[in-house]
Design an enzyme around this catalytic site. Structure first.
Site, mmCIF file in Angstrom:
data_model
loop_
_atom_site.group_PDB
_atom_site.id
_atom_site.type_symbol
_atom_site.label_atom_id
_atom_site.label_comp_id
_atom_site.label_asym_id
_atom_site.label_seq_id
_atom_site.Cartn_x
_atom_site.Cartn_y
_atom_site.Cartn_z
ATOM 1 C CD GLU A 1 19.213 11.133 -9.282
ATOM 2 O OE1 GLU A 1 18.434 10.445 -9.941
ATOM 3 O OE2 GLU A 1 20.239 10.660 -8.756
ATOM 4 C CB ALA B 1 28.261 -16.001 -7.379
ATOM 5 C CD GLU C 1 22.515 -2.793 -0.465
ATOM 6 O OE1 GLU C 1 22.395 -1.628 -0.028
ATOM 7 O OE2 GLU C 1 22.243 -3.788 0.220
ATOM 8 C CB VAL D 1 19.023 3.072 -0.450
ATOM 9 C CG1 VAL D 1 19.139 3.982 0.773
ATOM 10 C CG2 VAL D 1 17.567 2.876 -0.823
ATOM 11 C CE LYS E 1 19.527 8.047 -3.465
ATOM 12 N NZ LYS E 1 20.566 9.072 -3.644
ATOM 13 C CB ILE F 1 26.346 2.697 1.989
ATOM 14 C CG1 ILE F 1 27.263 3.912 1.881
ATOM 15 C CG2 ILE F 1 26.211 2.253 3.445
ATOM 16 C CD1 ILE F 1 26.747 5.135 2.639
ATOM 17 N N GLY G 1 28.185 7.388 -8.172
ATOM 18 C CA GLY G 1 29.388 7.156 -8.967
ATOM 19 C C GLY G 1 29.363 5.777 -9.606
ATOM 20 C CB VAL H 1 25.156 2.667 -12.697
ATOM 21 C CG1 VAL H 1 25.110 1.428 -11.801
ATOM 22 C CG2 VAL H 1 25.042 3.930 -11.859
ATOM 23 C CB ALA I 1 18.890 -2.910 -24.177
#
Ligand code: HSE
Length: 436
Positions: free
Chosen positions: A190, A33, A129, A132, A205, A136, A302, A14, A43
């Protein structure tokens, strides 16, 4: 205005996706933004890997605390996972006055109350966000988009690994162990796949969704959680013959006496959209009193799908950075003083329908004895199948679908049925939801 400065803890799947998407879409993101968002520090214990994904101009360190201690960093993104070191780092980042973005559902489902309280006291945001259903935007939908509604319930396929396993088992008649290895190879599972297959990840979740949907504390310890390891191919086949699919569903539903919070394999009518969510995809169905039923579908895991959620949180914080803390969107959608103590119901009080499979002696009176026990517990039958057992001519399999009943009553009835000498094997029972 100078770009807001972000420190990333963890440069894995991620983290690398977040760096890549921020870089690729930086101009578009800046326009949204109102200022640039720059990851200036990363790190990771594997500094060589971190250097390779971070690119030039980003400071790479092995010690996550060096990121938290850097006064130039405004937001810390925690992508380490787990309840251990991640909890300490998140609390330290909050204490240092940093906003936190995290994809760590386990941490928030178990320690959320402590973490959100610490963040509110320090006037910073903890955004999640990505925790979960990956890409989505279900947290945003529940917390903001549906804020006019009294939410009646949420039912979701929120673990891609188990959904992938169930799809493969159904389509190819494959064994559970074979399909799990494939899900691990594809990177959905996981680090500890027990969290996926035992329903724990989906439980985390669903717990987070329940808090936001109903304005209650995060209480994973009160969730009823069952995984898919006990599920047999036979039951997937019989469910199919009766017009149902079996999915691992996370359910949070309002009842007059409390909140149902449960994860378990569930029969869903095959004609429902959510029953047709296949492979590693996720979907969440939300019922609101004003909007009716809404369905959110997409990739639940993903690199870039999860990065999409992480960056959405970064943009929100960039927009809010100068706002008065009292006017920010509350962590759990409801104002901190408005969190309700509505109880989470014990599983015995949950109302649901059941699929039952019984291996019984093929002789007269057996079916009558079973149905009369169900009737004496006020359990009504919806449909039934009888199939010859592979165990031979003297044995047969009965598949029964019931109407809704209270789970505790069903357990009592099943204990009595199980004790009949003509019931030859442990009864299989799977909950069924019409989701209509
Ligand atoms: N292991 C999770 C899943 C992905 O299989 O859906 C991240 O939440």
């Amino acid at each position: 205005m100078n770009p807001i400065q972000v420190g990333l803890l963890g440069a894995g799947t991620v983290g690398s996706g977040t760096l890549k998407v921020l870089q690729r879409n930086q101009e578009e993101i800046r326009r949204r933004a109102g200022r640039g968002i720059a990851i200036t520090m990363v790190a990771d214990l594997d500094t060589a890997r971190a250097r390779a994904v971070a690119g030039p101009g980003v400071e790479v360190v092995a010690d996550a605390r060096a990121v938290i201690a850097n006064p130039a960093i405004d937001i810390v993104v925690e992508l380490i996972g787990g309840y251990g070191i991640a909890r300490s780092l998140v609390l330290e980042a909050i204490a240092a006055g940093k906003h936190v973005v995290t994809a760590n559902k386990a941490l928030l489902a178990v320690h959320g109350t402590e973490i959100f309280a610490a963040a509110s006291a320090r006037g910073v945001v903890v955004a999640f966000e990505a925790a979960v259903a990956g890409g989505i935007p279900i947290i945003k939908a529940l917390r903001e988009g549906l804020t006019a509604n009294r939410i009646e319930g949420v039912a979701g396929i929120v673990n891609g690994t188990t959904n992938f396993n169930l799809s493969e088992m159904r389509d190819n008649g494959l064994d559970f162990s074979v399909v799990l290895q494939e899900a691990q190879r594809l990177g959905y599972a996981e680090a500890d796949p027990t969290f996926d297959i035992e329903g724990i990840d989906a439980g985390h979740k669903t717990t987070l969704m329940s808090a936001i949907a109903f304005g209650i504390p995060v209480q994973f310890d009160k969730a009823h959680v069952e995984g898919i390891t006990g599920l047999q191919a036979t039951d997937i086949r019989y469910a199919e013959q009766l017009g149902y699919r079996i999915k691992l569903l996370g359910i949070a539903r309002r009842q007059s006496s409390g909140i149902e919070l449960r994860v378990h394999p569930t029969l869903i009518p095959a004609k429902r959209l959510i029953a047709n969510v296949e492979g590693a995809m996720n979907a969440v169905l939300v019922q609101g009193d004003a909007v009716g039923t809404t369905l959110y579908y997409g990739k639940g895991a993903g690199s870039e799908p999860t990065a999409s959620a992480v960056i959405a949180d970064l943009v929100d914080i960039a927009r809010l950075h100068t706002a008065d803390p009292a006017h920010r969107v509350p962590h759990l959608a409801f104002q901190p003083g408005e969190i309700a103590d509505t109880p989470i119901l014990p599983i015995a009080d949950v109302v649901t329908a059941f699929y039952l499979r019984l291996s019984v002696a093929d002789q007269s009176g057996v079916l009558a004895a079973i149905t009369s026990i169900l009737a004496s517990h006020d359990i009504s039958i919806d449909a039934m199948l009888q199939r010859q057992s592979s165990q031979g001519q003297t044995q047969t399999e009965l598949v029964i679908l019931t109407h809704n009943t209270v789970e505790g009553r069903m357990r009592q009835a099943l204990a009595t049925v199980q004790a009949l000498p003509t019931v030859l094997a442990p009864i299989v029972s799977i909950r069924k939801e019409e989701l209509s």
